[in-house]
Design an enzyme around this catalytic site. Structure first.
Site, PDB file in Angstrom:
ATOM      1  N   CYS A 388       2.628  -9.228   3.136  1.00 34.39           N
ATOM      2  CA  CYS A 388       1.504  -8.334   3.397  1.00 34.39           C
ATOM      3  C   CYS A 388       1.973  -6.908   3.704  1.00 34.39           C
ATOM      4  O   CYS A 388       2.289  -6.166   2.785  1.00 34.39           O
ATOM      5  CB  CYS A 388       0.631  -8.915   4.511  1.00 34.39           C
ATOM      6  SG  CYS A 388      -1.033  -8.265   4.438  1.00 34.39           S
ATOM      7  N   GLU A 411      -2.761   4.125   5.836  1.00 32.54           N
ATOM      8  CA  GLU A 411      -2.974   3.549   7.168  1.00 32.54           C
ATOM      9  C   GLU A 411      -2.240   4.416   8.205  1.00 32.54           C
ATOM     10  O   GLU A 411      -2.680   4.548   9.344  1.00 32.54           O
ATOM     11  CB  GLU A 411      -2.439   2.108   7.202  1.00 32.54           C
ATOM     12  CG  GLU A 411      -2.578   1.437   8.554  1.00 32.54           C
ATOM     13  CD  GLU A 411      -2.242  -0.050   8.549  1.00 32.54           C
ATOM     14  OE1 GLU A 411      -1.985  -0.618   7.471  1.00 32.54           O
ATOM     15  OE2 GLU A 411      -2.220  -0.646   9.645  1.00 32.54           O
ATOM     16  N   HIS A 551      -0.547 -13.972   2.581  1.00 32.91           N
ATOM     17  CA  HIS A 551       0.168 -14.604   3.702  1.00 32.91           C
ATOM     18  C   HIS A 551       0.435 -16.065   3.326  1.00 32.91           C
ATOM     19  O   HIS A 551      -0.272 -16.965   3.805  1.00 32.91           O
ATOM     20  CB  HIS A 551      -0.696 -14.559   4.966  1.00 32.91           C
ATOM     21  CG  HIS A 551      -0.777 -13.214   5.589  1.00 32.91           C
ATOM     22  ND1 HIS A 551       0.218 -12.706   6.393  1.00 32.91           N
ATOM     23  CD2 HIS A 551      -1.715 -12.251   5.515  1.00 32.91           C
ATOM     24  CE1 HIS A 551      -0.109 -11.497   6.798  1.00 32.91           C
ATOM     25  NE2 HIS A 551      -1.277 -11.198   6.275  1.00 32.91           N
ATOM     26  N   GLU A 553       2.464 -18.040   4.344  1.00 37.86           N
ATOM     27  CA  GLU A 553       2.850 -18.873   5.501  1.00 37.86           C
ATOM     28  C   GLU A 553       1.682 -19.723   5.996  1.00 37.86           C
ATOM     29  O   GLU A 553       1.885 -20.780   6.578  1.00 37.86           O
ATOM     30  CB  GLU A 553       3.400 -18.003   6.633  1.00 37.86           C
ATOM     31  CG  GLU A 553       2.418 -17.068   7.345  1.00 37.86           C
ATOM     32  CD  GLU A 553       2.288 -15.693   6.680  1.00 37.86           C
ATOM     33  OE1 GLU A 553       2.599 -15.595   5.479  1.00 37.86           O
ATOM     34  OE2 GLU A 553       1.854 -14.741   7.359  1.00 37.86           O
TER      35      GLU A 553
HETATM   36  N1  GLN Z   1      -1.906  -3.230   7.939  1.00 40.65           N
HETATM   37  C1  GLN Z   1      -1.960  -3.675   6.616  1.00 40.65           C
HETATM   38  C2  GLN Z   1      -3.378  -3.730   6.084  1.00 40.65           C
HETATM   39  O1  GLN Z   1      -4.324  -3.791   6.817  1.00 40.65           O
HETATM   40  C3  GLN Z   1      -1.278  -5.030   6.457  1.00 40.65           C
HETATM   41  C4  GLN Z   1      -1.949  -6.123   7.202  1.00 40.65           C
HETATM   42  C5  GLN Z   1      -1.090  -7.364   7.346  1.00 40.65           C
HETATM   43  O2  GLN Z   1       0.130  -7.309   7.213  1.00 40.65           O
HETATM   44  N2  GLN Z   1      -1.713  -8.499   7.647  1.00 40.65           N
HETATM   45  O3  GLN Z   1      -3.594  -3.738   4.894  1.00 40.65           O
END
Ligand code: GLN
Length: 578
Positions: A388, A411, A551, A553
């Site tokens: 991610c 971000e 993700h 995981e």
């Molecule tokens: N901060 C990033 C986003 O919101 C990644 C989020 C994360 O790693 N779960 O896209």
């Protein structure tokens, strides 16, 4: 609704964190092995609607379900043990219960009645438990009650259990109390008093435990078992010793040494439907405990602001996914958490790891340290897995150092000239309204993989491939949620879970590709936008450089590890320096 449905309540005494979640998952797993359809429900008596807005360092990881729930990490353990998908509805919070009641009241559905704590709150709790159980056609529902017996906020849930007893009959409900027996350092004696007190607190609600699971540093001895037997008025064989052990996956096997499964079934008036087949589970547990090889992985994250929970709890699914993949290949995995903030100060990195993993994350803290670690992994050809935020920062690193762009994610820097990671237009609208609950890209999304890529090869041999493909096809057909096109025989489509707002900016994919970055999987939206799901470097250039916007995981279980984690640990072993 099934008339014969049975319920097991797992509650905790003495203090929190004694292992109710693992006990619930283990009991579920044991009974599943005996042939029953099991539902597991986690009750969180807090007023938050879900765990999405909770700080992981205070409450542990936020687990993401296939249907986009942001929930308590215990549900992750249920999935890892039971090897089945669990819905967000399996997490009941006081927030959810009250929201429904108030909505119903406003809609006049109580027909002029006074809406009261008793009976309306327990009624809504029961409705929610049975809703989940009906959906899963469960024979037995194992319910974990969060918090500790004696907490005020637990009371409506205990009422609900008594009411289930009334509806389904006394032999339909079993109570399991998980307690802790401290050993006083100076006396060296295991103390049963806190357990006795929690039995008393539970009994004040008209509930008497049928089983007491005694957690402790050591095995419970006979004199103490007897003491608890006398005080709690339950047979010694229902006082189960649960000492600390090396791996949580040993817990169901240890419970079964004391025949807990059969004893619970007997209490519920049930007989095993089949003989348990535990060959693969036992092998995986043995592999975790006695690995042949060892690898050392650096997990570079934001490890500040540690509150009540340990760092490990904030990253539990990743740690477990690494264990699952390693267990399959009998590799022992040592994980070192490296604070990315500290790396920011280092001029050059030179740490001795077989692999580098960058987990998900939010915000600016330590970001440059993570980017530095990615650059190091790329240049020094150390196996790398980005999850991610890990993918997003790998794209930033590549854009800056290979494509010569002034790149960042918006971000962190909204004014950056090359916004290679950016928010989607619909998210901008949501954020304008300060709406932070459940507003990210959440839950399972389908990705189509690029033939011949590392990711394609890894998923191709995965045991869940067929299931994913047929699920994707049916979602695509029935709900028109995304484009799939006609999948050919050797096309691979997979499902992974998401929790993020930002994406690879489609404006930059071509430039990045031209400079050698491979986009090895994408999600195709109905509005024709393609969201990049995987990146990698060619095998000839790097032993393993793979990242995903998802993700993976969250889908890894002991018996079915995540293909990406499998690829990563195998590459780490191949790359091992000494
Ligand atoms: N901060 C990033 C986003 O919101 C990644 C989020 C994360 O790693 N779960 O896209």
């Amino acid at each position: 609704m099934k008339k014969e449905r049975k319920f097991i309540l797992v509650a905790g005494g003495v203090m929190s964190g004694v292992g109710k979640g693992i006990t619930t998952a283990s009991i579920g797993k044991i009974l599943q092995d005996y042939g029953f359809k099991i539902s597991t429900v986690k009750i969180d008596p807090y007023i938050n609607y879900d765990a999405g807005t909770l700080r992981p360092t205070e409450h542990g990881e936020v687990f993401v379900t296939y249907d986009g729930g942001e929930i308590d990490q215990d549900l992750g353990n249920y999935e890892r043990f039971l090897n089945k998908k669990i819905s967000k509805d399996n997490n009941i919070t006081t927030g959810k219960v009250y929201k429904t009641i108030i909505k119903k009241e406003r809609a006049g559905e109580y027909l002029g009645k006074t809406v009261q704590f008793i009976p309306h709150v327990p009624e809504e709790i029961i409705r929610r438990i049975n809703l989940v159980a009906d959906k899963e056609d469960a024979d037995i529902v194992v319910i974990e009650l969060g918090g500790t017996i004696g907490d005020f906020e637990n009371i409506p849930y205990l009422f609900a259990m008594k009411s289930l007893e009334k509806t389904f009959g006394k032999d339909s409900v079993t109570y399991v109390l998980v307690t802790y027996l401290p050993v006083l350092q100076n006396v060296g004696e295991m103390k049963t008093k806190p357990t006795q007190q929690s039995v008393r607190l539970l009994s004040q609600n008209g509930i008497y435990p049928d089983f007491i699971i005694c957690r402790g540093r050591e095995e419970l001895d006979e004199p103490r078992k007897k003491k608890i037997e006398v005080y709690a008025n339950i047979p010694t064989e229902n006082v189960i010793s649960a000492p600390d052990i090396k791996t949580i996956y040993r817990v169901p096997l240890n419970f079964e040494k004391e025949d807990l499964g059969k004893k619970i079934l007997e209490k519920l008036n049930l007989k095993p439907l089949k003989k348990p087949e535990r060959k693969f589970w036992i092998k995986a547990v043995n592999n975790i405990e006695k690995p042949k090889n060892k690898i050392k992985i650096a997990m570079v994250g934001k490890y500040v602001d540690i509150g009540k929970y340990s760092i490990a709890d904030s990253y539990i699914s990743i740690i477990e996914a690494l264990k699952h993949a390693s267990a399959k290949f009998n590799i022992g995995v040592e994980i070192e958490m490296i604070d990315s903030k500290l790396l920011e100060k280092n001029k050059s990195l030179n740490f001795n790891f077989d692999g580098i993993l960058i987990p998900g994350g939010f915000g600016a803290s330590g970001v440059e340290g993570k980017i530095k670690a990615i650059e190091y992994a790329r240049k020094d050809k150390i196996p790398f897995l980005g999850l991610c935020y890990g993918l997003q920062l790998a794209v930033v690193e590549y854009s800056r150092n290979i494509c010569n762009l002034k790149a960042h994610t918006t971000e962190i820097n909204k004014k950056i000239p090359d916004s290679v990671i950016d928010v989607l237009p619909e998210q901008i609208e949501i954020l304008k309204n300060n709406n932070y609950g459940a507003t990210m890209r959440l839950g399972e999304y389908a990705a189509i993989l690029k033939k011949g890529s590392i990711v394609y090869e890894l998923y191709k041999t995965s045991s869940r491939l067929k299931k994913d493909k047929s699920e994707i096809e049916s979602i695509a057909k029935s709900e028109q949620k995304f484009r799939l096109g006609k999948l050919k025989k050797d096309d691979i489509a997979i499902l992974e879970r998401h929790r993020h707002r930002y994406e690879v900016n489609p404006k930059y994919t071509e430039t990045l590709e031209k400079h050698g970055l491979i986009f090895s999987g994408y999600h195709h939206r109905l509005d024709n936008i393609k969201l990049m799901e995987f990146i990698e470097l060619p095998k000839e250039k790097h032993p393993f450089f793979v990242a995903t916007q998802a993700h993976p995981e969250f889908k890894s279980t002991l018996l079915k590890p995540s293909p990406l984690f499998e690829g990563f640990v195998k590459a780490c072993l191949r790359n091992k320096k000494n």
